[in-house]
Design a protein around this motif. Sequence first.
Motif, mmCIF file in Angstrom:
data_model
loop_
_atom_site.group_PDB
_atom_site.id
_atom_site.type_symbol
_atom_site.label_atom_id
_atom_site.label_comp_id
_atom_site.label_asym_id
_atom_site.label_seq_id
_atom_site.Cartn_x
_atom_site.Cartn_y
_atom_site.Cartn_z
ATOM 1 N N LYS A 189 0.863 -1.187 0.000
ATOM 2 C CA LYS A 189 0.000 0.000 0.000
ATOM 3 C C LYS A 189 0.897 1.233 0.000
ATOM 4 O O LYS A 189 2.086 1.140 0.290
ATOM 5 N N PRO A 246 -3.897 3.218 -13.171
ATOM 6 C CA PRO A 246 -4.420 2.012 -12.507
ATOM 7 C C PRO A 246 -4.367 2.169 -10.986
ATOM 8 O O PRO A 246 -3.603 2.980 -10.465
ATOM 9 N N PRO A 247 -5.170 1.394 -10.253
ATOM 10 C CA PRO A 247 -5.118 1.450 -8.778
ATOM 11 C C PRO A 247 -3.739 1.041 -8.268
ATOM 12 O O PRO A 247 -3.010 0.298 -8.920
ATOM 13 N N GLU A 292 -2.955 -1.069 -6.022
ATOM 14 C CA GLU A 292 -2.847 -2.516 -5.847
ATOM 15 C C GLU A 292 -2.462 -3.219 -7.145
ATOM 16 O O GLU A 292 -1.827 -4.265 -7.127
ATOM 17 N N VAL A 293 -2.845 -2.654 -8.288
ATOM 18 C CA VAL A 293 -2.552 -3.257 -9.587
ATOM 19 C C VAL A 293 -1.152 -2.881 -10.072
ATOM 20 O O VAL A 293 -0.398 -3.720 -10.550
ATOM 21 N N ASP A 294 -0.809 -1.600 -9.953
ATOM 22 C CA ASP A 294 0.485 -1.101 -10.429
ATOM 23 C C ASP A 294 0.954 0.040 -9.525
ATOM 24 O O ASP A 294 0.641 1.202 -9.769
ATOM 25 N N SER A 310 0.541 3.873 -10.698
ATOM 26 C CA SER A 310 -0.656 4.486 -10.115
ATOM 27 C C SER A 310 -0.484 5.972 -9.833
ATOM 28 O O SER A 310 -1.462 6.673 -9.608
#
Length: 179
Positions: free
Chosen positions: A32, A130-131, A133-135, A139
């Motif tokens: 995170k 992208p979020p 968590e994805v990238d 992000s």
Amino acid sequence: MGFFTDAYDLFCISLVTKLLVRIYYLVDGAPKPETLPPNVSTAVNGVAFIETLFGQLFFGWLGDKLEKKKVYGMALLLMAICSVASGLSFGREPKSVMTRYAFSGGFGILAGGIFATVVSSIFKAKFDAPPFEVDPVGSTVPEADFAWRVILMVGALPAALTYCTAESYSPRKICSWNS
């Protein structure tokens, strides 16, 4: 207007800090978004409150010695200049940006929160990413570096407008709409 500007500037610091973490302190592979290192967080937040305290004490004392309206005009002009200077802390290295940012440093809180949210929303809509968590790296788009600068520099407007419209300030001639 002075209270409004103080509140705006002080509240925006916490919102701008979230952007600065993503831009300058992103750890690749973190689950995170991180937070500012404790020493940097303390410096950024502490300097803002210390500057506010010393500014109030100094300009209060100076206002007692000189004409209060004149000193208030000087304080407003200084607030406007420092708000713009905060946003102009150019560089890409975390240490240099945070050092310059910390140095330049009610309704105002509400306005700061609303404006920071609006600017962030505009940048998100214009530069979709992208979020986290994805990238994690992708992000935060490079253009996010301008968002925090815009938020801080807008803090100069209330002080500058008050300075330019005040009847007793002779430098108001520099503000063409009052000439």
